[in-house]
Design a protein around this motif. Structure first.
Motif, short mmCIF file in Angstrom:
data_model
loop_
_atom_site.label_atom_id
_atom_site.label_comp_id
_atom_site.label_asym_id
_atom_site.label_seq_id
_atom_site.Cartn_x
_atom_site.Cartn_y
_atom_site.Cartn_z
N MET A 17 -80.60 30.04 35.82
CA MET A 17 -80.77 31.20 34.91
C MET A 17 -79.60 31.30 33.93
SD MET A 17 -82.44 34.41 36.83
CE MET A 17 -81.42 34.44 38.23
N MET A 20 -79.93 28.65 31.46
CA MET A 20 -80.98 28.98 30.50
C MET A 20 -80.47 29.97 29.45
SD MET A 20 -84.62 29.50 32.35
CE MET A 20 -85.37 30.28 30.96
N LEU B 35 -88.53 35.81 36.74
CA LEU B 35 -87.24 36.01 36.09
C LEU B 35 -86.98 34.96 35.01
CD1 LEU B 35 -85.15 38.20 36.65
CD2 LEU B 35 -83.86 36.53 37.96
N PHE B 36 -87.28 33.65 35.41
CA PHE B 36 -87.11 32.56 34.42
C PHE B 36 -87.96 32.82 33.18
CE2 PHE B 36 -86.04 29.58 38.11
CZ PHE B 36 -84.68 29.79 37.94
N ILE B 39 -86.55 35.66 31.15
CA ILE B 39 -85.38 35.24 30.36
C ILE B 39 -85.82 34.40 29.18
CG2 ILE B 39 -83.31 33.78 30.41
CD1 ILE B 39 -82.95 34.77 33.36
N PHE B 40 -86.72 33.47 29.48
CA PHE B 40 -87.23 32.60 28.42
C PHE B 40 -87.88 33.43 27.31
CE2 PHE B 40 -90.70 30.19 26.52
CZ PHE B 40 -89.99 29.11 26.00
#
Lengths: 231, 215
Positions: A17, A20, B35-36, B39-40
């Motif tokens: 995360m 990212m 969550l990924f 965020i993305f």
């Protein structure tokens, strides 16, 4: 295959995360922001120029009117100052005045033209200073106002013309009054008379500017300012 | 029998391990994925926002650039700038001329009537010899056979409106021979010779006058 524990997989997830977010900020958001800042600066600069140009073009006719108005104002101001005296032309005027007065002219002379800053000093009787003077001034409320010379900031041209002739006091008075009436920029500053012989000397200064050297004279002349004299 | 079999097969720990933990793991994996993706999406939306903003700025910059580079606009703008520059120069010139005119307006020229006032102030027997007027300072030389006329002239001058001050410093006397040719008195009747010429006392003085005004 190596099996990750729950904590390891959690940490790995958090790491991914962070990666990212980091990659997203560094490689996507920041370049875009930098470009945005650049474009915004370019926009601000262009907008200022655009507004200025647009306003200027919109107000073009107003500026033209202002120019004409200002030209008129300058013409009016400029007309209050005499043209440079040309002795060969001024002589014609002077001779006619003196002939009409019926005086016998001895000489007429024109000084060199010099650049001077016009000034004046109000004539006031000079008072003698003494100790009690200030106190007396307090009692009767009198104010001690000394004359101060006033000088212009810019120099203009000055030429002194001296006329010598034989005549009477009445003729001298008429001559001075004629000069004063002719142009308010003629300043009679000296006059002497010998009553026995009738010899009279009269000097006057002519303050002038060479209007032929004024930038944009043609446009100034075209706009037609009103003026006093030009001989 | 059936119950015992069931009991022996009923292992809650194993059940926990197989069902609940697997479910928990799956749930956490889903959370991670969400969550990924979140965020993305946040990064993508932020990037898209900035990108669209940039596109809009590029468009506006382009439009303004077109306006600023337009030959007609440049021509008009240059003309207006030249006019503005002329207006500024003329304003500056006007200010300078006006300031000079103000000084010249305040400056006075000698008034011819000063001589008339001078003459009017003169007592009957007084004779003006010489008058010199320089920048508002008038010096008069005069004489009279009457002693009191000299100061009377000065007093008369003080009452004239154009004179700010009169400076009288006294007088001198001189004897002047009166020529009276052809008169019987000029020959002494006893001797037949020419009689002593008659003399007269003449009082002469100078007065300095400050003329009102700015010279």
């Amino acid at each position: 295959m190596l099996k990750l524990t729950t904590r390891e997989s959690r940490m790995l997830g958090v790491l991914v995360m962070i990666l990212m977010i980091g990659v997203g900020i560094v490689f996507i958001i920041m370049p875009l922001s930098e470009k945005n800042a650049l474009l915004q600066a370019q926009y601000d600069s262009s907008y200022a120029q655009y507004t200025e140009m647009q306003t200027a073009i919109t107000l073009k006719s107003t500026y033209d009117k202002n120019l004409a108005k200002k030209t008129d104002e300058v013409n009016v101001s400029l007309a209050e100052i005499s043209d440079v005296v040309k002795p060969e032309e001024f002589d014609i005027y002077l001779n006619s005045v003196l002939t009409n007065l019926g005086v016998k002219v001895t000489s007429v002379s024109y000084s060199e033209i010099t650049a001077v800053t016009p000034s004046y000093l109000e004539n006031k009787p000079s008072l003698v200073e003494y100790d009690l003077k200030d106190s007396l001034g307090l009692i009767d409320g009198a104010q001690d106002d000394e004359a101060e010379a006033v000088t212009a900031s810019n120099s203009i041209l000055k030429q002194t013309i001296t006329v010598q002739f034989t005549g009477t006091q009445t003729q001298l008075t008429k001559f001075i009054n004629e000069l004063n009436a002719q142009d308010e920029r003629f300043y009679v500053n000296q006059a002497t008379m010998d009553y026995e012989s009738g010899d009279i000397t009269c000097s006057f200064d002519v303050y002038s500017v060479d209007k032929s050297t004024v930038k944009g004279t043609n446009s100034l002349e075209d706009s037609g300012g009103s003026g006093s004299t030009s001989k | 029998m059936k119950t015992r079999k069931l009991k022996s097969s009923l292992n809650l720990y194993r059940e926990y391990n197989t069902v609940i933990r697997t479910r928990k793991v799956k749930s956490k994996r889903r959370q991670f994925i969400v969550l990924f993706v979140s965020i993305f999406l946040v990064i993508a939306i932020l990037a898209a926002g900035i990108h669209f903003k940039n596109l809009r700025l590029e468009l506006l910059n382009g439009q303004m650039s077109d306006y600023l580079m337009d030959a007609e606009n440049i021509k008009n703008y240059t003309a207006v700038q030249a006019v503005k520059s002329d207006i500024d120069a003329l304003s500056d010139l006007d200010g300078k001329i006006s300031e000079t005119n103000e000084v010249l307006d305040e400056k006075d020229s000698i008034n011819g009537y000063i001589f008339v006032q001078l003459y009017n102030a003169k007592p009957e027997n007084t004779v003006l010899d010489n008058v010199a007027l320089t920048n508002g300072q008038l010096t008069v030389t005069y004489h009279s056979p009457v002693m009191g006329d000299l100061s009377l002239f000065a007093r008369n001058l003080e009452s004239q409106s154009d004179f700010a001050s009169v400076d009288y410093k006294g007088y001198q006397t001189s004897e002047v021979t009166i020529e009276d040719e052809g008169s019987a008195d000029s020959i002494d009747p006893q001797t037949g010779e020419a009689a002593e010429p008659k003399t007269q006392t003449i009082y002469s003085g100078t007065v300095t006058i400050l003329v009102r005004g700015s010279y």
